[in-house]
Motif scaffolding. Structure first.
Motif, PDB file in Angstrom:
ATOM      1  N   ALA A   1       5.075  26.298   6.777  1.00 38.30           N
ATOM      2  CA  ALA A   1       5.002  25.694   8.110  1.00 38.30           C
ATOM      3  C   ALA A   1       6.189  24.775   8.360  1.00 38.30           C
ATOM      4  N   LYS A   2       6.571  24.027   7.319  1.00 36.06           N
ATOM      5  CA  LYS A   2       7.695  23.088   7.458  1.00 36.06           C
ATOM      6  C   LYS A   2       8.979  23.820   7.841  1.00 36.06           C
TER       7      LYS A   2
ATOM      8  N   LYS B   1      -0.682  20.423  17.296  1.00 40.82           N
ATOM      9  CA  LYS B   1      -0.857  19.951  15.931  1.00 40.82           C
ATOM     10  C   LYS B   1      -1.336  21.082  15.020  1.00 40.82           C
TER      11      LYS B   1
ATOM     12  N   GLU C   1      -0.298  16.766   7.600  1.00 39.38           N
ATOM     13  CA  GLU C   1      -0.578  17.099   6.202  1.00 39.38           C
ATOM     14  C   GLU C   1      -1.863  16.464   5.724  1.00 39.38           C
TER      15      GLU C   1
ATOM     16  N   THR D   1       1.659  13.127   9.751  1.00 38.13           N
ATOM     17  CA  THR D   1       2.738  13.960  10.272  1.00 38.13           C
ATOM     18  C   THR D   1       4.056  13.315   9.883  1.00 38.13           C
TER      19      THR D   1
ATOM     20  N   ARG E   1       2.162  24.718   3.319  1.00 37.26           N
ATOM     21  CA  ARG E   1       2.812  23.562   3.928  1.00 37.26           C
ATOM     22  C   ARG E   1       4.318  23.817   4.003  1.00 37.26           C
TER      23      ARG E   1
ATOM     24  N   LEU F   1       6.576  22.579  16.030  1.00 42.82           N
ATOM     25  CA  LEU F   1       5.217  22.301  15.564  1.00 42.82           C
ATOM     26  C   LEU F   1       5.067  20.818  15.233  1.00 42.82           C
ATOM     27  N   GLN F   2       3.840  20.323  15.378  1.00 37.93           N
ATOM     28  CA  GLN F   2       3.537  18.980  14.888  1.00 37.93           C
ATOM     29  C   GLN F   2       2.682  19.159  13.637  1.00 37.93           C
ATOM     30  N   ILE F   3       3.319  19.080  12.504  1.00 43.04           N
ATOM     31  CA  ILE F   3       2.599  19.371  11.263  1.00 43.04           C
ATOM     32  C   ILE F   3       1.861  18.136  10.759  1.00 43.04           C
TER      33      ILE F   3
ATOM     34  N   GLU G   1       8.973  24.096  11.480  1.00 45.26           N
ATOM     35  CA  GLU G   1       8.609  22.892  12.217  1.00 45.26           C
ATOM     36  C   GLU G   1       9.546  22.633  13.399  1.00 45.26           C
TER      37      GLU G   1
END
Lengths: 264, 272
Positions: free
Chosen positions: B167-168, B154, B180, A212, B164, B176-178, B171
């Protein structure tokens, strides 16, 4: 034509220097400096990496390394003592562990900890999240190496030390704890520091666990920036960030080795 | 006589150095320029870079052969060129940064890759061959319907993908807790293990996953991002190959081959 030995040596050395200089000149001439600067040294990208690369990435790299080292050191010491034990099953266990984990790639062990354990024990979590998984994953491998180093260190302490301690009425355990092990650790500080340097670089394997924004370490940070900016500058900066840790450590090892060499 | 040995020694050093230099610079040169002007890095082969596994676009079957939607379409191109397709599995970063194409690792990239302005700067894309939608996969029984439901939770994404990036973008806004992951397999595994609450990736990828793992998961949200997939070749490096790919795509769409491949791997065509 006959040359004296001194002249021959000088000629040989001269030619070698010449070749060396020629190679450097050739490389310098062949390189496209403008392009290299654009690919590896874009100031705007370097600026955009700060302060995150220090406050998050480098901090996490150090945290993961220290965690794995601490876990490996404690576990490795236990393994070393087991290998030196008079109780045969302890020796077998420790030997089997060391042979196994010295033979497995750290990447594989990390996968096992990160993905294998959750499959085997659903609903259980490794304490500490990513930090815990890395400390354990890398620590399991490091412990195997450290155990052998520490064992060598213990065996390097002269037998007379233990004998003298026992003569004074100390128990085996007390003598080990207060006399032998402290001396052993003094001996193995340089190789253990090497292990610490290796772990610093291995912490880059953290990416396999899924990272993260807050658990990212230096290598993944550099790779992400490479992706976002399609430029190699972040890799260069990430590389330098590692050197900030490893170069001083190397210096420490060198100093210690010098000091021991003198003391002998 | 001894002088010679010194000279010879120096010569040896020079030879080794020259060898090292040439080894460092020279690339193995089996390349071929076809009659049509198409350049191939290895003669008789259409070398294609991809990142495995990414079903249904490309993945290994039971026998270890790489199969999938992209593979079948690129096979059409290879057939058109009269060569065989060989597939190289390589990290997605090398593909999307254009480096694999620039360094001559492969002729083309076919990796379920979305055409973006960023990527267009470093490689040439073919005409779009697939409309992709991003989707959110969760375990059955979970009630997450939108990104808003995932505040503080998460969310798994795949590194270097447009999912990605999508989602970023949310964030901070959605809290959000992304997390990767390096590849799709790790992302799926993390969702199955409960390491993440939801996972975002391309819709066809999840459809394929649901086919293989019925019952345990469901797609609860689709994000229409207007993305389209394209194949790519080296930037300004192989216009003839790009032309060939586009021609093959157009032909396949016309004669029904494309539809056949589509229904084989993806399922029913959306009524567009």
């Amino acid at each position: 034509m006959k040359l004296r030995r001194r002249q021959r040596e000088r000629l040989s050395l001269g030619i070698q220097y010449l070749v060396f200089v020629a190679i450097i000149v050739a490389v310098l001439a062949a390189a496209d400096w403008g392009r290299l600067a654009d690919a590896f040294f874009r100031v705007d990208i370097i600026e955009s990496m700060f302060p995150t690369i220090i406050t998050v990435a480098l901090r996490n790299t150090i945290l993961y390394t220290v965690g794995a080292f601490a876990f490996g050191l404690v576990f490795g010491t236990i393994l070393a003592l087991m290998r030196l034990s008079r109780v045969a099953p302890y020796r077998w266990l420790a030997t089997a562990y060391i042979e196994l984990f010295r033979g497995l790639p750290a990447l594989l062990v990390l996968f096992l900890v990160g993905y294998g354990i959750p499959i085997a024990f659903p609903e259980r979590e490794i304490p500490g999240g990513v930090f815990g998984s890395i400390a354990i994953g890398l620590g399991l491998t490091a412990a195997a190496y450290m155990a052998e180093t520490i064992r060598a260190g213990i065996q390097a302490v002269p037998k007379g030390q233990m004998e003298a301690a026992r003569t004074l009425g100390m128990s085996h355990v007390t003598a080990m704890r207060t006399i032998v092990i402290p001396q052993a650790f003094r001996i193995v500080i340089p190789p253990l520091t090497n292990e610490l340097i290796l772990l610093t670089k291995d912490s880059s394997l953290a990416y396999v666990l899924g990272v993260t924004a807050s658990t990212i370490e230096v290598t993944k940070f550099g790779r992400d920036m490479l992706n976002d900016r399609v430029n190699a500058t972040p890799l260069l900066v990430a590389g330098l960030a590692y050197l900030v840790i490893t170069l001083p450590l190397s210096q420490v090892v060198r100093r210690l080795e010098l000091r021991y060499a003198k003391a002998r | 006589m001894r002088v010679r040995s010194a000279v010879r020694q120096a010569g040896l050093v020079a030879a080794v150095a020259a060898l090292a230099l040439s080894a460092g610079c020279a690339k193995k040169d089996d390349s071929e320029v076809q009659a049509s002007g198409v350049k191939l890095v290895e003669a008789g082969k259409l070398t294609v870079c991809t990142h495995l596994p990414y079903p249904p676009f490309q993945s290994k079957d039971a026998s270890g052969k790489v199969t999938g939607f992209d593979v079948d379409v690129m096979d059409l191109v290879a057939k058109e060129l009269g060569v065989e397709q060989t597939i190289i599995d390589t990290p997605f970063e090398g593909i999307k940064s254009g480096q694999d194409l620039n360094t001559g690792k492969c002729d083309a990239a076919a990796a379920g890759m979305t055409i973006t302005a960023e990527r267009q700067k470093v490689m040439n894309f073919s005409d779009p061959y697939f409309d992709a939608t991003q989707a959110m996969l969760v375990k059955s029984g979970k009630t997450y319907k939108t990104l808003d439901d995932l505040r503080g939770k998460k969310v798994g994404v795949q590194a270097a993908t447009t999912g990605r990036d999508y989602a970023k973008k949310f964030e901070a806004e959605k809290g959000l807790q992304i997390v990767e992951f390096e590849d799709l397999a790790a992302e799926q595994q993390a969702l199955a293990n409960g390491q993440v609450e939801a996972a975002i990736n391309d819709l066809p990828v999840w459809s394929e996953y649901l086919k293989k793992n019925p019952g345990g998961f469901q797609v609860t949200a689709e994000f229409d991002t207007g993305e389209q997939y394209g194949f790519s070749v080296k930037k300004d490096g192989n216009p003839e190959l790009l032309k060939k790919i586009n021609e093959t795509l157009a032909k396949a769409k016309q004669d029904g081959t494309y539809d056949a491949i589509y229904s084989k791997w993806i399922g029913k065509q959306p009524s567009a």
